[in-house]
Design a protein around this motif. Structure first.
Motif, PDB file in Angstrom:
ATOM      1  N   ALA A 102       0.745  -1.150  -0.162  1.00 27.65           N
ATOM      2  CA  ALA A 102      -0.006  -0.164  -0.146  1.00 27.65           C
ATOM      3  C   ALA A 102       0.956   1.316  -0.035  1.00 27.65           C
ATOM      4  N   ARG A 103       2.139   1.403   0.643  1.00 27.42           N
ATOM      5  CA  ARG A 103       2.821   2.256   0.826  1.00 27.42           C
ATOM      6  C   ARG A 103       3.669   2.569  -0.493  1.00 27.42           C
ATOM      7  N   ALA A 104       4.053   1.720  -1.117  1.00 23.61           N
ATOM      8  CA  ALA A 104       4.693   1.617  -2.604  1.00 23.61           C
ATOM      9  C   ALA A 104       3.630   2.109  -3.563  1.00 23.61           C
ATOM     10  N   PHE A 105       2.254   1.552  -3.226  1.00 22.62           N
ATOM     11  CA  PHE A 105       1.301   1.860  -4.164  1.00 22.62           C
ATOM     12  C   PHE A 105       1.151   3.431  -4.287  1.00 22.62           C
ATOM     13  N   ALA A 106       1.000   4.064  -2.879  1.00 26.38           N
ATOM     14  CA  ALA A 106       0.668   5.380  -2.893  1.00 26.38           C
ATOM     15  C   ALA A 106       2.087   6.483  -3.326  1.00 26.38           C
ATOM     16  N   GLU A 107       3.211   5.686  -2.931  1.00 24.13           N
ATOM     17  CA  GLU A 107       4.346   6.417  -3.475  1.00 24.13           C
ATOM     18  C   GLU A 107       4.472   6.518  -4.961  1.00 24.13           C
ATOM     19  N   ALA A 108       3.917   5.481  -5.683  1.00 24.69           N
ATOM     20  CA  ALA A 108       4.149   5.562  -7.110  1.00 24.69           C
ATOM     21  C   ALA A 108       3.131   6.488  -7.845  1.00 24.69           C
ATOM     22  N   LYS A 109       1.882   6.422  -6.990  1.00 21.85           N
ATOM     23  CA  LYS A 109       0.854   7.486  -7.575  1.00 21.85           C
ATOM     24  C   LYS A 109       1.246   8.599  -7.327  1.00 21.85           C
ATOM     25  N   GLU A 110       1.877   9.132  -6.394  1.00 26.11           N
ATOM     26  CA  GLU A 110       2.500  10.724  -6.221  1.00 26.11           C
ATOM     27  C   GLU A 110       3.489  10.897  -7.220  1.00 26.11           C
ATOM     28  N   GLN A 111       4.090   9.852  -7.622  1.00 24.55           N
ATOM     29  CA  GLN A 111       5.163  10.264  -8.632  1.00 24.55           C
ATOM     30  C   GLN A 111       4.719  10.112 -10.069  1.00 24.55           C
ATOM     31  N   GLY A 112       3.368   9.922 -10.215  1.00 24.43           N
ATOM     32  CA  GLY A 112       2.754  10.159 -11.487  1.00 24.43           C
ATOM     33  C   GLY A 112       2.308   8.957 -12.354  1.00 24.43           C
ATOM     34  N   SER A 113       2.338   7.747 -11.411  1.00 22.30           N
ATOM     35  CA  SER A 113       1.818   6.366 -11.966  1.00 22.30           C
ATOM     36  C   SER A 113       0.446   6.362 -11.973  1.00 22.30           C
ATOM     37  N   PRO A 114      -0.020   6.031 -13.366  1.00 25.77           N
ATOM     38  CA  PRO A 114      -1.481   6.051 -13.459  1.00 25.77           C
ATOM     39  C   PRO A 114      -2.058   4.606 -12.935  1.00 25.77           C
ATOM     40  N   TRP A 115      -1.196   3.658 -12.601  1.00 26.06           N
ATOM     41  CA  TRP A 115      -1.908   2.398 -12.021  1.00 26.06           C
ATOM     42  C   TRP A 115      -2.680   2.737 -10.575  1.00 26.06           C
ATOM     43  N   ILE A 116      -3.699   2.339 -10.709  1.00 25.20           N
ATOM     44  CA  ILE A 116      -4.611   2.661  -9.428  1.00 25.20           C
ATOM     45  C   ILE A 116      -5.432   1.484  -8.875  1.00 25.20           C
ATOM     46  N   VAL A 117      -5.100   0.308  -9.429  1.00 25.10           N
ATOM     47  CA  VAL A 117      -5.753  -1.082  -8.952  1.00 25.10           C
ATOM     48  C   VAL A 117      -5.031  -1.456  -7.883  1.00 25.10           C
ATOM     49  N   SER A 118      -5.657  -0.983  -6.689  1.00 26.29           N
ATOM     50  CA  SER A 118      -4.953  -1.458  -5.339  1.00 26.29           C
ATOM     51  C   SER A 118      -5.282  -2.822  -4.916  1.00 26.29           C
ATOM     52  N   ASP A 119      -6.356  -3.478  -5.283  1.00 30.01           N
ATOM     53  CA  ASP A 119      -6.770  -4.753  -4.738  1.00 30.01           C
ATOM     54  C   ASP A 119      -7.437  -5.547  -5.784  1.00 30.01           C
ATOM     55  N   PHE A 120      -6.776  -7.092  -5.832  1.00 35.09           N
ATOM     56  CA  PHE A 120      -7.685  -8.105  -6.374  1.00 35.09           C
ATOM     57  C   PHE A 120      -8.195  -9.066  -5.318  1.00 35.09           C
ATOM     58  N   VAL A 121      -9.379  -9.344  -5.636  1.00 31.38           N
ATOM     59  CA  VAL A 121     -10.013 -10.012  -4.536  1.00 31.38           C
ATOM     60  C   VAL A 121     -10.824 -11.204  -5.198  1.00 31.38           C
ATOM     61  N   THR A 122     -10.437 -12.462  -4.902  1.00 33.40           N
ATOM     62  CA  THR A 122     -10.904 -13.693  -5.744  1.00 33.40           C
ATOM     63  C   THR A 122     -11.651 -14.449  -4.772  1.00 33.40           C
ATOM     64  N   MET A 123     -12.510 -15.157  -5.295  1.00 36.03           N
ATOM     65  CA  MET A 123     -13.628 -16.046  -4.591  1.00 36.03           C
ATOM     66  C   MET A 123     -14.003 -17.372  -5.446  1.00 36.03           C
ATOM     67  N   GLY A 124     -13.667 -18.498  -4.630  1.00 36.60           N
ATOM     68  CA  GLY A 124     -13.921 -19.676  -5.271  1.00 36.60           C
ATOM     69  C   GLY A 124     -12.893 -19.765  -6.569  1.00 36.60           C
ATOM     70  N   ALA A 125     -11.772 -19.596  -6.436  1.00 41.51           N
ATOM     71  CA  ALA A 125     -10.890 -19.462  -7.318  1.00 41.51           C
ATOM     72  C   ALA A 125     -10.247 -20.883  -7.846  1.00 41.51           C
ATOM     73  N   PRO A 126     -10.570 -21.327  -9.241  1.00 41.08           N
ATOM     74  CA  PRO A 126      -9.795 -22.484  -9.653  1.00 41.08           C
ATOM     75  C   PRO A 126      -8.336 -22.401  -9.924  1.00 41.08           C
ATOM     76  N   LEU A 127      -7.772 -20.954  -9.838  1.00 43.01           N
ATOM     77  CA  LEU A 127      -6.441 -20.619  -9.822  1.00 43.01           C
ATOM     78  C   LEU A 127      -5.603 -21.657  -8.944  1.00 43.01           C
ATOM     79  N   THR A 128      -6.301 -22.128  -7.719  1.00 46.83           N
ATOM     80  CA  THR A 128      -5.589 -22.995  -6.638  1.00 46.83           C
ATOM     81  C   THR A 128      -5.233 -24.211  -7.686  1.00 46.83           C
ATOM     82  N   HIS A 129      -5.641 -24.584  -8.658  1.00 44.24           N
ATOM     83  CA  HIS A 129      -5.345 -25.748  -9.414  1.00 44.24           C
ATOM     84  C   HIS A 129      -4.420 -25.299 -10.707  1.00 44.24           C
TER      85      HIS A 129
END
Length: 442
Positions: free
Chosen positions: A255-282
Motif C-alpha cells: 500500500a505504501r509503494a502504491f501510494a508512492e508510485a501514484k504521487e510520482q505520476g504512476s497511473p496504475w490505480i488497481v489497489s486490490d484483487f479479490v478472488t472467490m472460489g478461484a480455480p487458480l488454486t489448481h
C-alpha cells in the motif's frame, strides 16, 4: 445484473459501517433502511445491457461505482467436442493430491457413461418393459447431465483454459474487451482507486486481464527515487532467504509503494484483487501442463507472481522486480518495475471454502498463495492473503469453533443467508471477510 445487484447488496447496501445510520435517506429524506445506490447508464462499459451502480457518499467522503464485466455472451457455441477434449486431457494426467478423489470420481462417471453407451449399442433381444424404462430414463439422465452440466457449465472452462486453435479467438475477445474496460476506468480522472473482484472462472479471466493491462502502465512514472518501493524489494529479498513473509506487513508495504508510485505520476490505480472460489488454486493442472511448467512460465514473467518475480542486477549485485533502463547503469539509478510486477502494487486476497468429500465446501476453490508465490531458498514465499470461509479454519486447519461446513458453497461467497456468524455481529463470517478484503473505506 443479477449477480452484481446481489454482490452490491451484501458489500454495500447492508453494511452498516459504511454510512452514518442517522444520515437521512437521500431518496426519501426519512429514516434509512440501508445504504443507498442507483443504477446509472455508463458508456464506459460499452453495453446497453449493463448499468453502473453508483453509491451515496460514505463515511470517508467517497463515492463508489460498481461495474460488472460480463463476458459469458462471448463464449457461445460450446460443443460436446470442446468438453471431451478437455476431459481427456484431465483424465490422462496425474492430478494434484488435493483433488485426486475428484479425479477418481470423474473416471468413474466416464466409465459408467461409456458403459451405458456401449450397452445401448450392443445387439440383444427385446428387453423386458421395466428394463426398457430404466434404460430410457438412464439415457435421458445422461443426456441431461451432458447438455446442462458438462457442455453449459464446463464448456466455458474447457474453452478458456486450453489454448487450442478453436478457442484462441474467444480467449482473445474476452481478454481484450476486459483490458479495454479496465483501461478506460484507469484513465478516467474521476477514479482514485480500483478494486477488481472475481469469482470462479472469472478469477482466471480477471488475472489475465490484470496481467495484460498492467503492461500498459508499468513504465509510466516520474524518474525519481522510490524508497517505499526499495523497502518492498528488500522485504521480498529477505523473505526469499528466510522463507517467511508476514502477510500483514507485506500488504501494508504494498500500500505504501502504491501510494508512492501514484504521487510520482504512476497511473496504475488497481489497489486490490479479490478472488472467490478461484480455480487458480489448481493452476498447475488447469492453466499449465505441470508444476514445473507453471514455475517456468512464472520465472519467464508470463504469469505474474505474488510477490513479484525478482531478477538479478549486475550493477547493484542484488535481485529486484525493477530495472534501470539506462545504457550506462549505476547502482543509484531510478528504476522501473518490470512488466510482471503487478503484485508489487496490487494486493491479492483470496477467499476459499475448504472442500470435504466433494459434497461440502467448494472443490473448485482453495488457497492460491503457494501456486502463485515466489520460490525462495527455503520454500515458496506466499504474498496472497488466503482466507478460509464456509467454514473458517483454526491454526491447525480444523473447522473453527462456532462454524460448520456448507453444502456446495461455490456460489455462496456473497450470500447473506449462508455460512456461520462470527461473534455477535450477526454478519456471516464470509461476508465480514469479503467486506474487509474490499476495503471500501480505503
Amino acid at each position: 445484473m443479477a449477480t452484481l445487484n446481489a454482490f452490491v447488496s451484501s458489500v454495500w447496501t447492508k453494511d452498516g459501517s459504511l454510512v452514518d445510520a442517522d444520515r437521512p435517506d437521500p431518496n426519501t429524506g426519512g429514516v434509512r433502511h440501508g445504504n443507498v445506490s442507483w443504477a446509472k447508464p455508463d458508456e464506459r462499459n460499452s453495453s446497453t445491457e449493463l448499468r453502473r451502480i453508483a453509491t451515496e457518499r460514505d463515511k470517508a467522503g467517497n463515492y463508489t461505482d460498481f461495474y460488472e464485466y460480463y463476458w459469458a455472451h462471448m463464449m457461445q457455441g460450446n460443443t460436446w467436442e470442446h468438453v471431451v477434449t478437455w476431459i481427456k486431457d484431465l483424465l490422462f494426467r496425474v492430478p494434484p493430491k488435493r483433488v485426486a478423489h475428484a479425479w477418481v470420481v470423474l473416471w468413474i462417471i466416464t466409465v459408467i457413461v461409456g458403459g451405458m453407451t456401449l450397452w445401448g449399442m450392443w445387439p440383444k433381444e427385446a428387453p423386458k418393459l421395466w428394463v426398457a424404462w430404466v434404460s430410457a430414463l438412464g439415457g435421458m439422465a445422461v443426456s441431461t447431465f451432458v447438455s446442462a452440466v458438462l457442455v453449459k457449465r464446463f464448456g466455458d472452462v474447457a474453452r478458456y483454459v486450453k489454448a487450442l486453435p478453436p478457442n484462441v479467438a474467444k480467449r482473445h475477445q474476452i481478454r481484450q474487451a476486459g483490458v479495454d474496460l479496465l483501461s478506460r476506468l484507469i484513465d478516467d480522472p474521476e477514479y482514485d482507486r480500483i478494486i477488481v473482484a472475481a469469482h470462479s472462472l472469472g478469477t482466471i479471466v480477471a488475472y489475465d486481464i490484470l496481467a495484460q493491462t498492467y503492461t500498459r502502465y508499468n513504465d509510466q512514472h516520474e524518474d525519481a527515487p522510490q524508497p517505499e518501493r526499495d523497502s518492498l524489494e528488500q522485504m521480498i529479498r529477505d523473505a526469499k532467504a528466510s522463507g517467511k513473509l508476514d502477510i500483514d506487513a507485506f500488504q501494508d508495504q504494498q500500500a505504501r509503494a502504491f501510494a508512492e508510485a501514484k504521487e510520482q505520476g504512476s497511473p496504475w490505480i488497481v489497489s486490490d484483487f479479490v478472488t472467490m472460489g478461484a480455480p487458480l488454486t489448481h493452476a498447475e493442472f488447469l492453466v499449465a501442463e505441470s508444476d514445473e511448467d507453471l514455475r517456468a512460465r512464472q520465472q519467464n514473467r508470463l504469469l505474474p507472481t505474488c510477490p513479484p518475480t525478482l531478477e538479478y542486477d549486475g550493477t547493484t549485485k542484488m535481485q529486484h522486480f525493477s530495472y534501470s533502463g539506462k545504457r550506462d547503469r549505476k547502482p543509484g539509478d531510478c528504476r522501473t518495475p518490470h512488466h510482471a510486477a503487478l503484485f508489487a502494487y496490487t494486493r491479492w486476497t483470496n477467499l476459499y471454502s475448504q472442500e470435504k468429500a466433494i459434497l461440502t465446501g467448494d472443490l473448485i476453490s482453495g488457497p492460491v498463495g503457494a501456486a502463485f508465490g515466489l520460490p525462495g531458498d527455503k520454500g515458496v514465499v506466499q504474498g496472497v492473503r488466503d482466507i478460509p470461509v464456509m467454514p473458517a479454519l483454526d491454526a491447525d486447519g480444523k473447522v473453527a469453533e462456532g462454524h460448520k461446513r456448507s453444502f456446495f458453497s461455490h456460489n455462496n461467497y456473497w450470500a447473506m443467508d449462508k455460512g456461520t456468524d462470527k461473534g455477535n455481529s450477526g454478519v456471516p463470517h464470509h461476508i465480514a471477510e469479503l467486506r474487509r478484503a474490499l476495503r471500501l473505506l480505503g
